[in-house]
Design a protein around this motif. Structure first.
Motif, PDB file in Angstrom:
ATOM      1  N   PRO A   1     -37.429  -6.572  -1.332  1.00 57.37           N
ATOM      2  CA  PRO A   1     -37.815  -5.547  -2.313  1.00 57.37           C
ATOM      3  C   PRO A   1     -37.753  -6.087  -3.742  1.00 57.37           C
ATOM      4  O   PRO A   1     -36.844  -6.848  -4.097  1.00 57.37           O
ATOM      5  CB  PRO A   1     -36.772  -4.439  -2.095  1.00 57.37           C
ATOM      6  N   VAL A   2     -38.741  -5.700  -4.547  1.00 58.58           N
ATOM      7  CA  VAL A   2     -38.791  -6.200  -5.920  1.00 58.58           C
ATOM      8  C   VAL A   2     -37.585  -5.741  -6.724  1.00 58.58           C
ATOM      9  O   VAL A   2     -37.139  -6.431  -7.648  1.00 58.58           O
ATOM     10  CB  VAL A   2     -40.093  -5.770  -6.603  1.00 58.58           C
ATOM     11  N   PHE A   3     -37.040  -4.567  -6.383  1.00 57.91           N
ATOM     12  CA  PHE A   3     -35.870  -4.078  -7.101  1.00 57.91           C
ATOM     13  C   PHE A   3     -34.663  -4.974  -6.867  1.00 57.91           C
ATOM     14  O   PHE A   3     -33.754  -5.027  -7.691  1.00 57.91           O
ATOM     15  CB  PHE A   3     -35.535  -2.648  -6.676  1.00 57.91           C
ATOM     16  N   ALA A   4     -34.655  -5.684  -5.735  1.00 55.93           N
ATOM     17  CA  ALA A   4     -33.550  -6.604  -5.469  1.00 55.93           C
ATOM     18  C   ALA A   4     -33.689  -7.886  -6.275  1.00 55.93           C
ATOM     19  O   ALA A   4     -32.690  -8.539  -6.602  1.00 55.93           O
ATOM     20  CB  ALA A   4     -33.497  -6.926  -3.978  1.00 55.93           C
TER      21      ALA A   4
ATOM     22  N   LEU B   1     -31.877 -10.264 -10.686  1.00 59.77           N
ATOM     23  CA  LEU B   1     -31.682 -11.712 -10.717  1.00 59.77           C
ATOM     24  C   LEU B   1     -32.587 -12.365 -11.762  1.00 59.77           C
ATOM     25  O   LEU B   1     -32.162 -13.272 -12.483  1.00 59.77           O
ATOM     26  CB  LEU B   1     -31.977 -12.302  -9.333  1.00 59.77           C
ATOM     27  N   LEU B   2     -33.831 -11.891 -11.842  1.00 58.67           N
ATOM     28  CA  LEU B   2     -34.746 -12.458 -12.827  1.00 58.67           C
ATOM     29  C   LEU B   2     -34.280 -12.172 -14.249  1.00 58.67           C
ATOM     30  O   LEU B   2     -34.391 -13.031 -15.135  1.00 58.67           O
ATOM     31  CB  LEU B   2     -36.154 -11.898 -12.612  1.00 58.67           C
ATOM     32  N   VAL B   3     -33.743 -10.974 -14.461  1.00 53.70           N
ATOM     33  CA  VAL B   3     -33.209 -10.643 -15.780  1.00 53.70           C
ATOM     34  C   VAL B   3     -31.998 -11.513 -16.089  1.00 53.70           C
ATOM     35  O   VAL B   3     -31.816 -11.976 -17.226  1.00 53.70           O
ATOM     36  CB  VAL B   3     -32.851  -9.152 -15.856  1.00 53.70           C
ATOM     37  N   LEU B   4     -31.164 -11.768 -15.069  1.00 55.04           N
ATOM     38  CA  LEU B   4     -29.983 -12.615 -15.265  1.00 55.04           C
ATOM     39  C   LEU B   4     -30.382 -14.044 -15.593  1.00 55.04           C
ATOM     40  O   LEU B   4     -29.797 -14.688 -16.473  1.00 55.04           O
ATOM     41  CB  LEU B   4     -29.112 -12.576 -14.003  1.00 55.04           C
ATOM     42  N   TRP B   5     -31.385 -14.544 -14.897  1.00 56.43           N
ATOM     43  CA  TRP B   5     -31.789 -15.936 -15.083  1.00 56.43           C
ATOM     44  C   TRP B   5     -32.658 -16.135 -16.329  1.00 56.43           C
ATOM     45  O   TRP B   5     -32.523 -17.154 -17.020  1.00 56.43           O
ATOM     46  CB  TRP B   5     -32.565 -16.414 -13.849  1.00 56.43           C
ATOM     47  N   LEU B   6     -33.552 -15.202 -16.583  1.00 58.42           N
ATOM     48  CA  LEU B   6     -34.551 -15.387 -17.647  1.00 58.42           C
ATOM     49  C   LEU B   6     -34.277 -14.564 -18.896  1.00 58.42           C
ATOM     50  O   LEU B   6     -34.986 -14.713 -19.896  1.00 58.42           O
ATOM     51  CB  LEU B   6     -35.955 -15.051 -17.109  1.00 58.42           C
ATOM     52  N   GLY B   7     -33.278 -13.694 -18.830  1.00 55.47           N
ATOM     53  CA  GLY B   7     -32.934 -12.914 -20.009  1.00 55.47           C
ATOM     54  C   GLY B   7     -33.652 -11.577 -20.076  1.00 55.47           C
ATOM     55  O   GLY B   7     -34.446 -11.220 -19.202  1.00 55.47           O
ATOM     56  N   TYR B   8     -33.365 -10.825 -21.148  1.00 54.95           N
ATOM     57  CA  TYR B   8     -33.904  -9.482 -21.316  1.00 54.95           C
ATOM     58  C   TYR B   8     -35.265  -9.473 -22.021  1.00 54.95           C
ATOM     59  O   TYR B   8     -35.820  -8.397 -22.255  1.00 54.95           O
ATOM     60  CB  TYR B   8     -32.925  -8.628 -22.113  1.00 54.95           C
TER      61      TYR B   8
ATOM     62  N   ALA C   1     -42.408 -12.724 -15.009  1.00 55.73           N
ATOM     63  CA  ALA C   1     -42.108 -13.294 -13.696  1.00 55.73           C
ATOM     64  C   ALA C   1     -42.180 -12.236 -12.607  1.00 55.73           C
ATOM     65  O   ALA C   1     -42.684 -12.497 -11.501  1.00 55.73           O
ATOM     66  CB  ALA C   1     -40.718 -13.941 -13.711  1.00 55.73           C
ATOM     67  N   MET C   2     -41.702 -11.024 -12.897  1.00 57.88           N
ATOM     68  CA  MET C   2     -41.773  -9.949 -11.918  1.00 57.88           C
ATOM     69  C   MET C   2     -43.219  -9.581 -11.616  1.00 57.88           C
ATOM     70  O   MET C   2     -43.600  -9.360 -10.455  1.00 57.88           O
ATOM     71  CB  MET C   2     -41.016  -8.721 -12.440  1.00 57.88           C
ATOM     72  N   ALA C   3     -44.057  -9.514 -12.654  1.00 58.70           N
ATOM     73  CA  ALA C   3     -45.473  -9.226 -12.445  1.00 58.70           C
ATOM     74  C   ALA C   3     -46.141 -10.331 -11.628  1.00 58.70           C
ATOM     75  O   ALA C   3     -46.968 -10.055 -10.749  1.00 58.70           O
ATOM     76  CB  ALA C   3     -46.173  -9.049 -13.787  1.00 58.70           C
TER      77      ALA C   3
ATOM     78  N   ILE D   1     -46.882  -2.511 -12.261  1.00 59.73           N
ATOM     79  CA  ILE D   1     -45.658  -2.175 -11.525  1.00 59.73           C
ATOM     80  C   ILE D   1     -44.567  -3.196 -11.804  1.00 59.73           C
ATOM     81  O   ILE D   1     -43.413  -2.846 -12.066  1.00 59.73           O
ATOM     82  CB  ILE D   1     -45.947  -2.096 -10.012  1.00 59.73           C
ATOM     83  N   GLY D   2     -44.925  -4.474 -11.738  1.00 56.81           N
ATOM     84  CA  GLY D   2     -43.931  -5.516 -11.957  1.00 56.81           C
ATOM     85  C   GLY D   2     -43.344  -5.463 -13.350  1.00 56.81           C
ATOM     86  O   GLY D   2     -42.121  -5.586 -13.522  1.00 56.81           O
TER      87      GLY D   2
END
Length: 255
Positions: free
Chosen positions: A99-102, A106-113, A120-122, A185-186
């Protein structure tokens, strides 16, 4: 033109029913604002919506470009090298099974806010439909064309670039159309998980402050972005595929 007119009439009927429901039930604005209240919020908060909307639009466009490029390269690699299918295909499936929510935290932790995590999510959401659509198109090349290429001594690389890729362009643009529809969505999911700007960020804060009319306004702006992006991709696809004409069944939109 008739299809657009019918769509406009349908939209007007739905908005009228929505406004009528609000008037008849007397629902407070913090539960369900009517279209008039949402339009008023859009006018009143236009600068705020424009500021956050520009951030989200930038994330969507960069994510779309990145996802299409990465998906196209992956599909070409899968088609050109059979060994790559054993390694990349499981990764494609896993990328959609999680799931993208999972992945968003992690992406925010690795790549910042900042924008990087939202882009990356998109890209992750866009990657699968583009890759699978183009790869499927590359696999469905007319066997007669491939036999002719082998008879003329064409190399596998020349066959891929000169025959299989042009024949797969309709499938590729179908995948890009899907990508354009899901790209917002991403970006918004990434903004929900952690951000300091963007329409997703604005939605969360409007909901927390019970400014539901502003929340609806942000959703409407996001929807307009999605429709405009899909229309732009559709126009590009028509230009890229001039030989492929649209057909309508009898009694269809033009009937």
């Amino acid at each position: 033109m008739r299809g657009l007119a019918r769509g406009a009439v349908t939209l007007a009927v739905l908005l009228g029913a929505w406004q009528g429901l609000v008037w008849l039930t007397g629902l407070p604005r913090y539960l369900l604002p009517g279209p008039l209240a949402v339009a008023e919020a859009m006018q009143r908060q236009a600068p705020l919506l424009m500021q956050h909307g520009l951030t989200t639009l930038t994330e969507i466009l960069l994510g779309l470009v990145g996802g299409v490029v990465l998906g196209g390269v992956s599909a070409l690699t899968l088609a050109r090298f059979r060994a790559a299918q054993r390694w990349l295909m499981p990764l494609l499936v896993v990328s959609q099974a999680i799931p993208v929510f999972a992945l968003a935290p992690l992406l925010v932790l690795w790549l910042g806010y900042g924008m990087a995590s939202k882009i990356a999510m998109a890209v992750l959401i866009i990657y699968f439909p583009v890759t699978t659509a183009l790869f499927d198109g590359l696999r469905r090349t007319d066997p007669g064309w491939l036999d002719l290429a082998r008879t003329m001594g064409a190399t596998p690389a020349a066959t891929l670039w000169s025959i299989r890729l042009p024949a797969a362009l309709p499938a590729f643009w179908s995948g890009v159309r899907v990508a354009a529809a899901v790209a917002p969505i991403g970006a918004v999911i990434g903004e929900w998980v952690g951000s300091s700007s963007g329409l997703g960020y604005l939605m969360l804060h409007a909901n927390a402050r019970m400014q539901i009319d502003l929340l609806f306004a942000a959703v409407l702006v996001l929807g307009l972005f999605a429709v405009a992006l899909y229309a732009a991709v559709n126009a590009l696809a028509r230009r890229a595929l001039p030989w492929q004409s649209d057909t309508q069944p009898a009694g269809g939109l033009n009937g």
